[in-house]
Write a protein that holds these residues in place. Structure first.
Motif, mmCIF file in Angstrom:
data_model
loop_
_atom_site.group_PDB
_atom_site.id
_atom_site.type_symbol
_atom_site.label_atom_id
_atom_site.label_comp_id
_atom_site.label_asym_id
_atom_site.label_seq_id
_atom_site.Cartn_x
_atom_site.Cartn_y
_atom_site.Cartn_z
ATOM 1 N N LEU A 110 0.810 -1.223 0.000
ATOM 2 C CA LEU A 110 0.000 0.000 0.000
ATOM 3 C C LEU A 110 0.846 1.278 0.000
ATOM 4 N N PRO A 111 1.913 1.397 0.795
ATOM 5 C CA PRO A 111 2.730 2.615 0.735
ATOM 6 C C PRO A 111 3.422 2.805 -0.614
ATOM 7 N N LEU A 112 3.693 1.676 -1.329
ATOM 8 C CA LEU A 112 4.304 1.800 -2.654
ATOM 9 C C LEU A 112 3.387 2.555 -3.605
ATOM 10 N N GLY A 113 2.072 2.274 -3.509
ATOM 11 C CA GLY A 113 1.124 3.034 -4.322
ATOM 12 C C GLY A 113 1.071 4.489 -3.920
ATOM 13 N N LEU A 114 1.150 4.748 -2.585
ATOM 14 C CA LEU A 114 1.160 6.130 -2.114
ATOM 15 C C LEU A 114 2.379 6.875 -2.623
ATOM 16 N N ALA A 115 3.550 6.229 -2.619
ATOM 17 C CA ALA A 115 4.774 6.883 -3.105
ATOM 18 C C ALA A 115 4.697 7.171 -4.582
ATOM 19 N N SER A 116 4.016 6.330 -5.329
ATOM 20 C CA SER A 116 3.905 6.548 -6.777
ATOM 21 C C SER A 116 2.941 7.673 -7.105
ATOM 22 N N VAL A 117 1.882 7.810 -6.310
ATOM 23 C CA VAL A 117 0.843 8.801 -6.605
ATOM 24 C C VAL A 117 1.094 10.113 -5.885
ATOM 25 N N GLN A 118 1.454 10.049 -4.602
ATOM 26 C CA GLN A 118 1.536 11.252 -3.778
ATOM 27 C C GLN A 118 2.778 11.172 -2.867
ATOM 28 N N PRO A 119 3.983 11.252 -3.404
ATOM 29 C CA PRO A 119 5.180 11.228 -2.568
ATOM 30 C C PRO A 119 5.218 12.448 -1.654
ATOM 31 N N SER A 120 5.693 12.209 -0.410
ATOM 32 C CA SER A 120 5.730 13.307 0.558
ATOM 33 C C SER A 120 6.758 13.000 1.633
ATOM 34 N N SER A 121 7.011 13.996 2.460
ATOM 35 C CA SER A 121 7.958 13.818 3.566
ATOM 36 C C SER A 121 7.374 12.983 4.691
ATOM 37 N N ALA A 122 6.037 12.854 4.757
ATOM 38 C CA ALA A 122 5.401 12.072 5.817
ATOM 39 C C ALA A 122 5.287 10.592 5.452
ATOM 40 N N PHE A 123 5.899 10.200 4.341
ATOM 41 C CA PHE A 123 5.786 8.816 3.882
ATOM 42 C C PHE A 123 6.366 7.837 4.910
ATOM 43 N N THR A 124 7.369 8.251 5.653
ATOM 44 C CA THR A 124 8.029 7.353 6.614
ATOM 45 C C THR A 124 7.060 6.812 7.661
ATOM 46 N N LEU A 125 5.975 7.539 7.925
ATOM 47 C CA LEU A 125 5.021 7.067 8.928
ATOM 48 C C LEU A 125 4.341 5.755 8.533
ATOM 49 N N THR A 126 4.363 5.438 7.253
ATOM 50 C CA THR A 126 3.709 4.203 6.802
ATOM 51 C C THR A 126 4.450 2.936 7.252
ATOM 52 N N VAL A 127 5.649 3.088 7.800
ATOM 53 C CA VAL A 127 6.380 1.900 8.251
ATOM 54 C C VAL A 127 5.806 1.361 9.573
ATOM 55 N N LEU A 128 5.051 2.193 10.314
ATOM 56 C CA LEU A 128 4.526 1.727 11.605
ATOM 57 C C LEU A 128 3.591 0.533 11.442
ATOM 58 N N PRO A 129 2.569 0.582 10.561
ATOM 59 C CA PRO A 129 1.738 -0.621 10.371
ATOM 60 C C PRO A 129 2.532 -1.817 9.847
ATOM 61 N N ILE A 130 3.582 -1.524 9.041
ATOM 62 C CA ILE A 130 4.410 -2.624 8.530
ATOM 63 C C ILE A 130 5.149 -3.306 9.675
ATOM 64 N N ILE A 131 5.700 -2.514 10.593
ATOM 65 C CA ILE A 131 6.408 -3.081 11.746
ATOM 66 C C ILE A 131 5.468 -3.949 12.573
ATOM 67 N N VAL A 132 4.253 -3.455 12.812
ATOM 68 C CA VAL A 132 3.280 -4.232 13.582
ATOM 69 C C VAL A 132 2.935 -5.525 12.859
ATOM 70 N N SER A 133 2.743 -5.449 11.553
ATOM 71 C CA SER A 133 2.371 -6.624 10.772
ATOM 72 C C SER A 133 3.485 -7.666 10.769
ATOM 73 N N VAL A 134 4.732 -7.233 10.569
ATOM 74 C CA VAL A 134 5.856 -8.182 10.550
ATOM 75 C C VAL A 134 6.003 -8.862 11.911
ATOM 76 N N PHE A 135 5.848 -8.084 12.981
ATOM 77 C CA PHE A 135 5.985 -8.657 14.322
ATOM 78 C C PHE A 135 4.905 -9.720 14.576
ATOM 79 N N LEU A 136 3.654 -9.388 14.250
ATOM 80 C CA LEU A 136 2.572 -10.335 14.488
ATOM 81 C C LEU A 136 2.692 -11.579 13.609
ATOM 82 N N THR A 137 3.141 -11.394 12.380
ATOM 83 C CA THR A 137 3.322 -12.542 11.487
ATOM 84 C C THR A 137 4.457 -13.431 11.974
ATOM 85 N N GLY A 138 5.504 -12.817 12.513
ATOM 86 C CA GLY A 138 6.616 -13.601 13.043
ATOM 87 C C GLY A 138 6.232 -14.432 14.240
#
Length: 418
Positions: free
Chosen positions: A81-109
């Protein structure tokens, strides 16, 4: 498909809601900081940028619910999902999208093994690095190589940072589950062993009761028959027989008390051994039977040397049962008990009786009932006792029409020679 329990859905909803709240709170904090300090970002973000970024964060949080059924697919979707955001609307706040990814990787692990998750974690890292690289280029970064290395480093941190503790926790859970299963298996094995031991004890008790009752009651029955015939012709002899019945009754009570005492873990006073066979023979003689005892061993040598208490008890019971069978099935015959201790490797016990004489052939009780054959449990008990101590026991007729029982008891090499 197995239905998913409601508590898992509830937990997933709580995690997704919490992630969305924290992500939007960080987004609002970032917007506040950018508005007060424009130097924190290269280009100003429009309202549309903030809205699209916030919507992406919400969709990522919602996708966390899918991990209940599809954990790996949910992790990949949240990374894409953040890859689509970077392609359509790149911004300086893009880094915040890693938080759900971190949660997802932890729970999947937490719910997958390392071998299964490693390839998907690599795919997730590649997707995260691609999103970061596309966003940096869209935000105006001109050095593509430096941007690529930066994106790879950030992806490694985003994926590996939550994955390592998750894998460690999952391994600890698996280890605990394996330990619990081992404990359960050992418990089941112990219960099975206890059940087997109880079954053996019940079998031993049955043999003991059979030996005690059959021996004494057979003697009492024979003496009672003799008293019935003698009471009119020889009252004095009949009186002596009645006293012998009394002694036999006391003996059976004493043996029963000893058996109950053993079951209650009392001391083993009165335990039957090879030395008490002489008393057994004397008691049988007192009932009117003709019994001879022969002990064959070197001078000053104990025939029961290096024979343990259990083996001596088995030998005693064999002699007792054999004499009982002789009294019951061959009344009037003579018996010979041989204790052969000359063999240094084993003890040999033999009980033989001659064929019934003419007086015993048709001997009856007062009621007119003839003696009947037994159930065979006595011989079976002797064989089982011998097998229990590693010996052998054989019983059968001899060439003269009598009956012979032979038991071989191996000596214990670990016991000292007395």
């Amino acid at each position: 498909m197995v239905p998913v329990k409601l508590p898992r859905w509830r937990s997933a909803l709580i995690i997704a809601f919490s992630t969305a709240v924290v992500s939007l709170a960080l987004l609002a904090l970032t917007a506040s900081l950018f508005s007060h300090d424009p130097s924190l970002h290269d280009e100003p973000m429009s309202d549309a940028d903030w809205i699209v970024t916030g919507a992406t964060l919400v969709v990522q949080a919602i996708a966390l619910v899918l991990r209940v059924r599809w954990p790996v697919a949910s992790m990949l979707l949240i990374a894409v999902l953040p890859l689509g955001l970077a392609s359509v609307q790149p911004s300086s706040a893009f880094t915040l999208t890693v938080l759900p990814i971190i949660v997802s990787v932890f729970l999947t692990g937490l719910s997958n093994t390392v071998s299964r998750l490693s390839i998907w974690a690599l795919f997730t890292a590649v997707i995260v690095a691609s999103g970061q690289w596309v966003n940096s280029l869209g935000a105006g970064e001109e050095n593509m190589i430096a941007s690529a290395f930066g994106a790879l480093g950030q992806a490694a941190i985003v994926v590996l940072l939550p994955l390592m503790p998750a894998v460690f926790i999952a391994s600890q859970r698996a280890l605990s589950a394996a330990q619990r299963e081992t404990v359960n298996a050992l418990t089941r094995e112990r219960d099975a062993q206890i059940g087997e031991a109880l079954a053996r004890e019940r079998s031993t008790m049955a043999r003991e009761l059979h030996d005690i009752a059959a021996h004494h009651l057979s003697g009492i029955s024979l003496m009672a028959g003799a008293i019935a015939r003698q009471i009119g012709t020889d009252p004095e002899v009949a009186r002596d027989g009645a006293l012998q019945i009394r002694e036999q009754s006391r003996a059976i009570l004493d043996d029963l008390r000893r058996l109950v005492g053993l079951l209650r873990d009392d001391d083993d006073q009165g335990l039957k051994t090879l030395a008490t066979i002489a008393d057994l023979v004397t008691a049988v003689r007192s009932s009117g039977a003709e019994v001879e005892l022969q002990i064959q061993a070197g001078e000053g040598t104990d025939p029961g040397r290096r024979v343990g208490p259990l083996a001596q008890l088995a030998g005693y019971r064999m002699v007792q049962e054999s004499l009982t069978n002789a009294l019951r099935h061959a009344p009037g015959s003579s018996c010979t008990v041989v204790i052969d201790g000359a063999d240094p490797e084993a003890l040999h016990l033999t009980v033989c009786n001659t064929a019934r004489d003419s007086t015993g052939e048709a001997q009856t009780t007062r009621s007119g009932e003839t003696h009947t054959s037994g159930s065979g449990l006595g011989i079976l008990g002797m064989v089982e006792r011998a097998a229990l101590i590693g010996g052998t026991c054989e019983a059968g007729p001899d060439e003269n029409g009598g009956w012979v029982v032979q038991m071989t008891i191996p000596r214990d090499p670990d016991r000292g020679i007395s």
